[in-house]
Design a protein around this motif. Sequence first.
Motif, short mmCIF file in Angstrom:
data_model
loop_
_atom_site.label_atom_id
_atom_site.label_comp_id
_atom_site.label_asym_id
_atom_site.label_seq_id
_atom_site.Cartn_x
_atom_site.Cartn_y
_atom_site.Cartn_z
N GLY A 111 0.78 -1.23 0.00
CA GLY A 111 0.00 0.00 0.00
C GLY A 111 0.81 1.28 0.00
O GLY A 111 0.37 2.30 -0.50
N VAL A 112 1.98 1.25 0.60
CA VAL A 112 2.76 2.48 0.73
C VAL A 112 4.20 2.27 0.27
O VAL A 112 5.13 2.25 1.05
CB VAL A 112 2.72 3.01 2.19
N LEU A 162 7.14 13.23 -7.89
CA LEU A 162 6.65 11.85 -7.91
C LEU A 162 5.71 11.61 -9.09
O LEU A 162 5.78 10.58 -9.77
CB LEU A 162 5.91 11.53 -6.61
N MET A 163 4.83 12.59 -9.34
CA MET A 163 3.86 12.41 -10.42
C MET A 163 4.53 12.37 -11.79
O MET A 163 3.97 11.85 -12.75
CB MET A 163 2.81 13.54 -10.37
N HIS A 188 10.61 -3.31 -5.07
CA HIS A 188 11.15 -2.38 -4.08
C HIS A 188 12.30 -1.53 -4.61
O HIS A 188 12.32 -0.32 -4.44
CB HIS A 188 11.62 -3.16 -2.84
N GLY A 189 13.23 -2.20 -5.27
CA GLY A 189 14.41 -1.48 -5.76
C GLY A 189 14.04 -0.40 -6.76
O GLY A 189 14.59 0.70 -6.73
N GLN A 190 13.08 -0.70 -7.63
CA GLN A 190 12.66 0.28 -8.64
C GLN A 190 12.00 1.48 -7.98
O GLN A 190 12.28 2.63 -8.30
CB GLN A 190 11.63 -0.36 -9.59
N ALA A 191 11.09 1.21 -7.05
CA ALA A 191 10.35 2.30 -6.41
C ALA A 191 11.29 3.13 -5.55
O ALA A 191 11.21 4.36 -5.52
CB ALA A 191 9.22 1.72 -5.55
N LEU A 199 3.67 6.98 -13.09
CA LEU A 199 3.16 6.25 -11.94
C LEU A 199 1.65 6.43 -11.81
O LEU A 199 1.13 7.51 -12.06
CB LEU A 199 3.80 6.78 -10.65
N SER A 200 0.97 5.37 -11.41
CA SER A 200 -0.46 5.48 -11.15
C SER A 200 -0.66 6.32 -9.89
O SER A 200 0.24 6.44 -9.05
CB SER A 200 -1.07 4.10 -10.94
N ASP A 201 -1.83 6.91 -9.76
CA ASP A 201 -2.11 7.71 -8.57
C ASP A 201 -2.03 6.88 -7.30
O ASP A 201 -1.71 7.39 -6.23
CB ASP A 201 -3.50 8.35 -8.69
N ASP A 202 -2.36 5.59 -7.41
CA ASP A 202 -2.25 4.72 -6.24
C ASP A 202 -0.83 4.69 -5.71
O ASP A 202 -0.59 4.74 -4.50
CB ASP A 202 -2.64 3.28 -6.61
N ILE A 203 0.12 4.58 -6.64
CA ILE A 203 1.51 4.47 -6.20
C ILE A 203 2.02 5.81 -5.72
O ILE A 203 2.68 5.91 -4.68
CB ILE A 203 2.38 3.87 -7.34
#
Lengths: 447, 66
Positions: free
Chosen positions: A132-133, A263-264, A143-146, A273-277
């Motif tokens: 979720g976060v 981020l956007m 994880h590494g990408q984000a 990125l989707s708004d969720d992410i």
Amino acid sequence: MTDVAKNEQAEPEVANRGFGDRDPIFGDSPEGTDVWQRVPYNPDDYGPVSDFATDFDHADPDYNPNAPKVWKQLREDGCPVAHSDRYGGMWIPITHDTVHEIAYDTENFTSRSVVVSVGRPGDMAMPAPIGGVPPISSDPPFHGQARRMLLPPFAPKQIEPWEEEVRILCRRLLDDMGEITPGESVVDAAVQYAQHIPVNVIGRMLGFPEKDEALFRKFVHDALERINEEPGTRDGLDDLGHYIGAQIDDHRENPRDDLTSYLMNQELNGEKLSDDIVGGAIVLLLVAGIDTTWSAIGSSLWHLAQSPDDRKRLQDDPEVMTFAVEEFLRAYAPVTMARMVAKDNDFHGCPMKKDDWVLLPFPAANHDPKQFEDPDKFVIDREQNRHAAFGLGIHRCLGSNLARLELRVAIEEFVARFPNFELAGDVTWSVGQIRGPRVLPVRILAD
Amino acid sequence: MQIHLDAEKCQGHNRCYGLAPELFDVDDYGQAVLLVDGEVPAELHDKARLAASNCPEYAITLTQES
């Protein structure tokens, strides 16, 4: 739908879940318990903790005020990993070795949920490896990408320029305390000082209105302290989801030079990125960046209120701050993280079952005598200090450079203004995984 | 004295950069970068020891030339 089936569909699931329908991106709704599923645990069936080795509860009001004693007792009783039936089953490694091992083992332990509560991520929650976060809730390889997207704005050279702003903020908060009569005036170092610093800075970095500070603190409280309340009743989490959705919309209309627009504009696999992410990452920055550092500042001032020698040393030898700030972080590390058991495994004789919670008390690791000489003693110039306050392994606190800066400047400014102060009443400690004073009355004394 | 940085182990705690900026820089992602080519100048031996003994991930190792 099982978790496994869910995971296989992770990619389209993410892509299809836009924010346009105005569902909160983080919270208990829609439909009450889909984002969070109730664990088989009723806090009312349990009283206060009688034995931390077999009935550990980090949300017991007596835990945070006495945590170092709890860890010491467990270690001396030969219990490197405590257990509890609470929250549907929870393991608690206490030693540096065991905390280190679990932090490094992303195969057997998932970060899908890092806050132990009466709810686990449900069917509507963002599945592993994203969570979720992200990236705190993510596992490799996502994880590494984000994380790589978020690292640059928090790298030391991007954070260093904030020092002057943090300093001005600290001085303003001290000014706002009004006329001080040494020997008489009592201020609340947590409520009037510590709690305002990180929230103000991260709010500004994200480009959110400064007037919303109190709201952010409420969000954090809802997310991290109300862990024993029924999923579906914690309205605050929905509010947070809606609030961030609105901020994302505003930034879409009016892009600006801040972290939200940054981020956007990030891309993952060639797509925005989707708004969720984006929203999940903002929740993380807001929640992780607020009460953690506020707790570290508060605990450090709590320590100094009781340690005239350390106050004097900071005054006489400002250079010692290089080591002092790390010792504050070691001795009063605020953050206990968590994992969920990803698959059944035997951990040094502990039969861990899939979906059991595992607390990761980095503060306990910081008090392990195998790793630190005289661990329960605060040594202001401790030169060898491999503390784990910011975690160990791939999830090292993203905001550690900002936190360290805020902690150092907050202490420097407080002791520069008030070289002498003492505790002046009952201290209230937080409840849950983030440990620090929430009410901290100190009497200002003559220089 | 020889110094070695294991980039795989480094998680960007930035303790080495803070304690021994003569020996370590950080890149745009906050990962440590060694500034010397293995050999630590004599006047920086203490700083090298400080950096190595504060790395939470044990990413820095020192070897003493006999």
